[in-house]
Design an enzyme around this catalytic site. Sequence first.
Site: not given
Ligand SMILES: Cc1ncc(COP(=O)(O)O)c(C=O)c1O
Length: 327
Positions: A81, A178, A211
């Site tokens: 990612r 990210k 989200e």
């Molecule tokens: C915007 C956002 N959505 C969802 C997630 C959840 O992702 P993960 O399961 O990889 O922690 C994150 C993780 O920090 C995030 O920044």
Amino acid sequence: MSEPVQTLSFDTVMDRLLVLKEEYHQNYLAMYSSWYNGIIKEPALMMVPVDDHLVHRGDGIFEAFKCVEWNLYALERHLDRLERSAAGSSLKLPMSRARLQETILATVRAANVSDCLVRLFVSRGPGGFSTNPYECPASQLYIVVTTLNRPPSEKYEHGVTLKSSHIPIKEAYFANMKSCNYLPNVLMKKEAEDSGVDYTVSIDEQNFLGEGPTENVGIITKQNEFLVPCFDRILKGITITRMIELAQDLVRTGILARVGEADITPDQAYEAAEIMMFGTTFDTLAVVNYDGKKIADGRPGQFFRKFMELLEQDLRGCFQMLTPVKE
Ligand SMILES: Cc1ncc(COP(=O)(O)O)c(C=O)c1O
């Protein structure tokens, strides 16, 4: 009359830094900085140059993953990612993937605790103060290892609360990476804190769930379907992605009717059998109240317990790296 503002010598700054101790520093275990070309353990020195475009333009990307019992969970997926975020923001990683892995392991070893949270930041690098990325000769890597602070046990036992956010949802291009432009996420977190709920969830222009500030959301319908919002407007979380894979077994055995992405409205979510949040630090948490409405009987449900068990098992069986050597 207030004290005159002083110009400080190098030695005075160093002396002041060495006595600068904050309570939250106790959570900061180690930092690697490509700018220093090494690992530091003194929290007061864990700094990024102010002319790094990460600081003044948010020009950088990041990842966060956990180390549990000396093992880095799903590291390869997080690095995949990171590479996608780098491609999306035209950032060149400052080292090879193999060297990056070595550097991560060395920093986690330096932190010297079995369980911790690792954050990687790749910045455009120092090089002036404009928006122009070509001002910066080289991208930089900062790795910060902190204590892993999971939510208190009552959040697992009694569940968490959720609220629809008023902060505009990101465009797909920016939601899928990210990047260190997390102002919308910050404002969503603030919204949650200010309203006294645990999490908020973004809502898109068509009234579909997005989200949380740093977590994904999913529902179990009354027809035993595990549905997650379509990933086009949100970050594809590693935890929820793994949960979707693990849940396939429950479909095969007939416990779940279906697993998949779907457009979910808040009204559909209010009527869900269960709602869950997913994220790296906590794995999953049951939402027992959404927008002030009780979800089902207002207690964490059977799928939450099953999902938690599957993710916990996965933690023990899905390591992508060799165990770091204990000191
Ligand atoms: C915007 C956002 N959505 C969802 C997630 C959840 O992702 P993960 O399961 O990889 O922690 C994150 C993780 O920090 C995030 O920044």
